[in-house]
Design an enzyme around this catalytic site. Structure first.
Site, PDB file in Angstrom:
ATOM      1  N   ALA A 201      -0.643   8.052   7.572  1.00 43.55           N
ATOM      2  CA  ALA A 201      -1.869   7.698   8.317  1.00 43.55           C
ATOM      3  C   ALA A 201      -2.400   6.462   7.522  1.00 43.55           C
ATOM      4  CB  ALA A 201      -3.038   8.951   8.411  1.00 43.55           C
ATOM      5  N   HIS A 202      -2.347   5.421   8.262  1.00 44.59           N
ATOM      6  CA  HIS A 202      -3.034   4.049   7.566  1.00 44.59           C
ATOM      7  C   HIS A 202      -3.733   3.272   8.595  1.00 44.59           C
ATOM      8  CE1 HIS A 202       0.481   2.658   9.673  1.00 44.59           C
ATOM      9  NE2 HIS A 202      -0.002   1.195   9.430  1.00 44.59           N
ATOM     10  N   ARG A 203      -3.852   3.598   9.635  1.00 46.00           N
ATOM     11  CA  ARG A 203      -4.681   2.769  10.641  1.00 46.00           C
ATOM     12  C   ARG A 203      -6.077   2.376  10.276  1.00 46.00           C
ATOM     13  NH1 ARG A 203      -0.513   2.001  13.520  1.00 46.00           N
ATOM     14  NH2 ARG A 203      -1.011   0.087  12.740  1.00 46.00           N
ATOM     15  N   ASP A 278      -0.131   8.392  12.576  1.00 48.47           N
ATOM     16  CA  ASP A 278      -0.983   7.311  13.301  1.00 48.47           C
ATOM     17  C   ASP A 278      -0.414   5.997  13.179  1.00 48.47           C
ATOM     18  OD1 ASP A 278      -1.514   5.755  11.018  1.00 48.47           O
ATOM     19  OD2 ASP A 278      -3.770   6.488  10.864  1.00 48.47           O
TER      20      ASP A 278
END
Ligand code: UD1
Ligand code: UDP
Length: 358
Positions: A201-203, A278
């Site tokens: 997850a990095h959005r 994501d």
């Protein structure tokens, strides 16, 4: 001459089959790296592992606000393009590097080819949505991964003659590298095949917001407890930075590790029971590898994965994440990968040669 412009982890991975194709076909090309990603494990490790030649130029643009980062790249790219005078610039995906590359080239009347054109989340709060729309509309050649992406481009008024359905180079990258992935990595990590969850997850819209990010952690924790397996999260530097900023302290089932090189990441991804992500590229790879995926977003520019049944959109509500994981795990995994048969780079290479011969 072709100028391949790239700057981030997914672009290096997805352009690597294109670079190999240029070498194989003895095409005249050079790599321009914007330096958007620069940490060893987000950048150089992929050049080494995928045996890519060093970039001829590195602009060292680094991190910053969107305008500052994109502006630095735009002026740096312009200088290089004026000096090198390529006949075509290739960009891939939807990052600030892509926007800067496409815009700089278009203003200099250099032909632009956009690899992975025509993706739309229809969510303009995502910086990537703005980047991909503008890059598509600056481009002369649009390499759409699927028929659906082509349809979206046609609806926006882009000329049919500019659009080529090629598949996505991620399939080429997965097929070429999966067989090279080391077999003992799971052992080294203390993991057993299909007995762990993989998380990425990095959005910006997820991890820069403490409530959304905490919801994601709660959802992962609940899925992990329900399945009785650990969750492994190779954490992106943006997400690490945000965790530190928000003072998050995890205990329990989520194992944070450093970002992985590509071969080890493919190994851990292919062996996972379930992927929670994501990331754009990870949604595609999970689909290609036959691993069930739950996407921690409300929308996706990769709806093909949802249609074939490899992916469910869960958003960030922990209960919905758990429910989506249950539904995904109950599914038959015999979906068909919609992104092509691993010949995207070859097809794009052939089209570029044809253009250059005109
Ligand atoms: C960028 C892309 C995103 C893509 C992602 C791939 C944009 C707008 N975003 O997001 O679409 O999915 O790359 O991973 O182009 N950092 C490091 N080392 C690095 C790079 C970044 O520590 O090598 C840290 C810095 O603190 C930086 C933060 O990560 O401020 C964000 O980096 P940035 O390139 O701005 O965006 P990403 O989140 O990486
Ligand atoms: N990836 C990797 N190591 C990691 C996490 C991801 O090599 O620790 C690869 C993954 O296989 C995929 C790509 O990075 O090909 C996805 O990049 P990312 O999630 O950073 O960006 P996005 O695809 O969302 O733009």
């Amino acid at each position: 001459m072709i100028s391949i412009i790239l700057g981030t982890r997914p672009e290096i991975i997805k352009m690597s089959p294109m670079i190999s194709e240029c070498q194989r076909q003895r095409m005249d090309y050079f790599i321009l790296h914007t330096g958007q990603h620069y940490s060893y494990n987000m950048d150089k490790v992929f050049f080494e592992q995928l045996e890519l030649p060093e970039a001829k130029y590195n602009l060292d643009a680094g991190s910053g606000m969107h305008g500052e980062q994109t502006g630095k790249m735009l002026s740096g790219i312009e200088k290089v393009l004026i000096k090198e005078k390529p006949d075509i610039v290739l960009v891939q995906g939807d990052t600030n590097t892509v926007l800067a590359g496409a815009l700089a080239a278009a203003k200099l009347h250099i032909k632009v080819g956009h690899v992975e054109a025509g993706l739309r989340s229809f969510d303009r709060r995502m910086p990537e949505e703005i980047n991909r729309m503008l890059a598509d509309h600056c481009s002369d050649y649009l390499f759409a991964p699927t028929g659906r992406s082509k349809e979206l481009l046609l609806k926006e008024g882009i000329d049919d003659a500019k659009i080529f359905v090629t598949g996505n180079t991620i399939v080429d990258a997965v097929f070429q590298n999966l067989k090279l992935a080391k077999s003992d990595f799971l052992n080294e990590m203390g993991l057993k095949e299909k007995e762990y969850i993989l998380v990425t997850a990095h959005r910006e819209e997820n991890v820069d917001d403490p409530d959304r990010f905490m919801n994601i952690f709660n959802g992962i924790d609940m899925v992990s407890k329900e399945l009785g397996v650990p969750a492994v999260y190779p954490i992106h530097p943006r997400s690490r930075k945000m965790m530190e900023k928000f003072g998050f302290n995890l205990d329990g089932n989520i194992k944070l590790i450093e970002p992985l090189d590509y071969l080890n990441f493919l190994k851990i991804e292919a062996g996972a029971k379930l992927v929670l992500t994501d990331s754009g590229g990870v949604q595609e790879e999970a689909c290609i590898l036959g691993v069930p995926c739950v996407t921690l977003r409300d929308n996706t520019e990769r709806p093909e994965t949802v249609e074939v049944g490899s992916n469910i959109l869960a958003g960030i509500d922990p209960d919905i994440i758990v429910e989506s994981a249950r539904r995904m795990l109950a599914r038959d995994k015999s979906w068909k990968n919609p992104f092509g048969e691993g010949k995207a780079a070859e097809k794009i290479g052939r089209i570029v040669k044809m253009i250059q011969a005109r």
